[in-house]
Motif scaffolding. Structure first.
Motif, short mmCIF file in Angstrom:
data_model
loop_
_atom_site.label_atom_id
_atom_site.label_comp_id
_atom_site.label_asym_id
_atom_site.label_seq_id
_atom_site.Cartn_x
_atom_site.Cartn_y
_atom_site.Cartn_z
N UNK A 278 0.80 -1.22 0.00
CA UNK A 278 0.00 0.00 0.00
C UNK A 278 0.84 1.27 0.00
N UNK A 279 0.13 2.35 -0.30
CA UNK A 279 0.75 3.68 -0.25
C UNK A 279 -0.20 4.59 0.52
N UNK B 190 5.23 4.08 1.71
CA UNK B 190 4.83 2.89 0.94
C UNK B 190 5.33 1.63 1.63
N UNK B 191 4.59 0.57 1.43
CA UNK B 191 5.00 -0.73 1.95
C UNK B 191 4.74 -1.78 0.88
N UNK B 192 5.72 -2.61 0.60
CA UNK B 192 5.58 -3.66 -0.42
C UNK B 192 5.95 -5.00 0.18
N UNK C 74 11.88 -9.98 1.85
CA UNK C 74 10.46 -10.20 2.11
C UNK C 74 9.61 -8.96 1.99
N UNK C 75 10.15 -7.83 2.48
CA UNK C 75 9.34 -6.62 2.41
C UNK C 75 10.21 -5.39 2.26
N UNK C 76 9.59 -4.36 1.70
CA UNK C 76 10.31 -3.12 1.45
C UNK C 76 9.44 -1.96 1.90
N UNK C 77 10.08 -0.87 2.27
CA UNK C 77 9.33 0.30 2.70
C UNK C 77 10.01 1.58 2.26
N UNK C 78 9.22 2.62 2.15
CA UNK C 78 9.79 3.91 1.77
C UNK C 78 8.97 5.04 2.34
N UNK C 79 9.64 6.16 2.57
CA UNK C 79 8.96 7.36 3.03
C UNK C 79 9.52 8.55 2.29
#
Ligand SMILES: [Zn+2]
Length: 291
Positions: free
Chosen positions: A4-5, A20-22, A164-169
């Motif tokens: 999601x974003x 964001x989270x992937x 497994x997962x990625x994130x951004x701000x």
């Protein structure tokens, strides 16, 4: 928590941003090929970055980040469109330096003569390509410098990824419309938010959900959250596009290929879908028939 974003606005200020989270999309993309750990982390950061950047554009179309280099690492690309659909791909040779990774720094520091492109491709209208200097240790650092220098929009970006997962701000100080607007704004807000944003740790970015990240960072501010947007893996390949590619290489090359491969098969590198053309189908693209 899924893919999601979450956009956000700081009330009474020209500051906007998004988190964001992937997870599923990243895992789907990384499952298509067998990538070394450092390349997985780089792709996760690149995907998060495109999902962040896509939201800053108000276009129908897509934005991609593309790294090109010489040496063992050849290229990597990630893209996101206005529907929140992402995909990514990388090509490199085995390199012991890619066996472990904390961040994009592992691959970036191994690149020879690298170039990073930002491509903006609206469905209608002119394409834009920007070149980002890769002279900061991390992808986030390079993109921040690009925004500061080229776009002249003060921007802070944080990126982190595992397999497994990625994130951004991303948080931005938008230009004020006029002097009156300028005067109404709390002057300290940007320096204050910058300092707060820098306290965000990679683990938090990867593990916490968007609301929790925003609460931890900016709970002293009035944060407005519009509706969450979904992100997902999707590929834009199609049999029509493959047919166009065959037409472009020309009938002689197609005939030559048919001699060694009939039907002609074309595999999409992004999603592993196989498209296949019998001799008859391939030749009909040129208005020819089997004799
Ligand atoms: Zn595909």
């Amino acid at each position: 928590m899924s893919d999601l974003r979450q956009r956000f606005y700081i009330e009474e200020s020209p500051v906007r941003g998004e988190v964001v989270h992937l997870e599923q999309a990243l895992q789907t993309i990384l499952a298509q090929r067998s990538y070394a750990p450092a390349v997985q982390v780089l792709l996760g950061e690149m995907l998060s970055a495109t999902a962040l950047l896509a939201s800053t554009l108000k276009i129908q179309g897509r934005i991609s980040l593309q790294i090109q280099a010489q040496g063992t690492f050849k290229w990597a690309m990630a893209e996101c469109n206005h529907l929140g659909e992402v995909r990514a791909l990388a090509d490199y040779e085995e390199d012991p330096r890619f066996a472990t990774a904390e961040s994009s720094q592992t691959v970036l520091s191994a690149l020879l003569k690298p170039v990073l492109f930002i491509n903006i491709e609206p469905d209608f209208g002119e394409r834009y390509q920007g070149i980002v200097a890769l002279d900061k240790p991390t992808l986030a650092g390079c993109l921040m410098q690009y925004y500061d220098l080229s776009a002249q929009i003060p921007t802070r970006i944080a990126l982190a990824s595992t397999a497994q997962s990625a994130g951004g701000l991303l948080i931005q100080l938008l230009p004020r419309n006029n002097e009156e607007e300028q005067q109404r704004i709390d002057e300290d807000i940007w320096p204050r938010l910058t300092v707060l944003t820098e306290t965000l740790k990679a683990d938090e970015l990867i593990q916490l959900d968007a609301q929790e990240i925003l609460y931890r960072l900016y709970n002293e501010e009035e944060v407005r959250l519009p509706e969450i947007e979904k992100l997902q893996f999707a590929c834009t390949c199609s049999k029509d596009k493959c047919a166009t590619a065959l037409q472009q290489i020309g009938i002689d090359a197609v005939l030559e290929t048919l001699e060694v491969q009939n039907p002609i098969t074309m595999d999409c590198q992004f999603c592993n879908t196989r498209y296949s053309f019998t001799a008859e189908q391939a030749l009909s693209l040129f208005g020819s028939h089997l004799s």
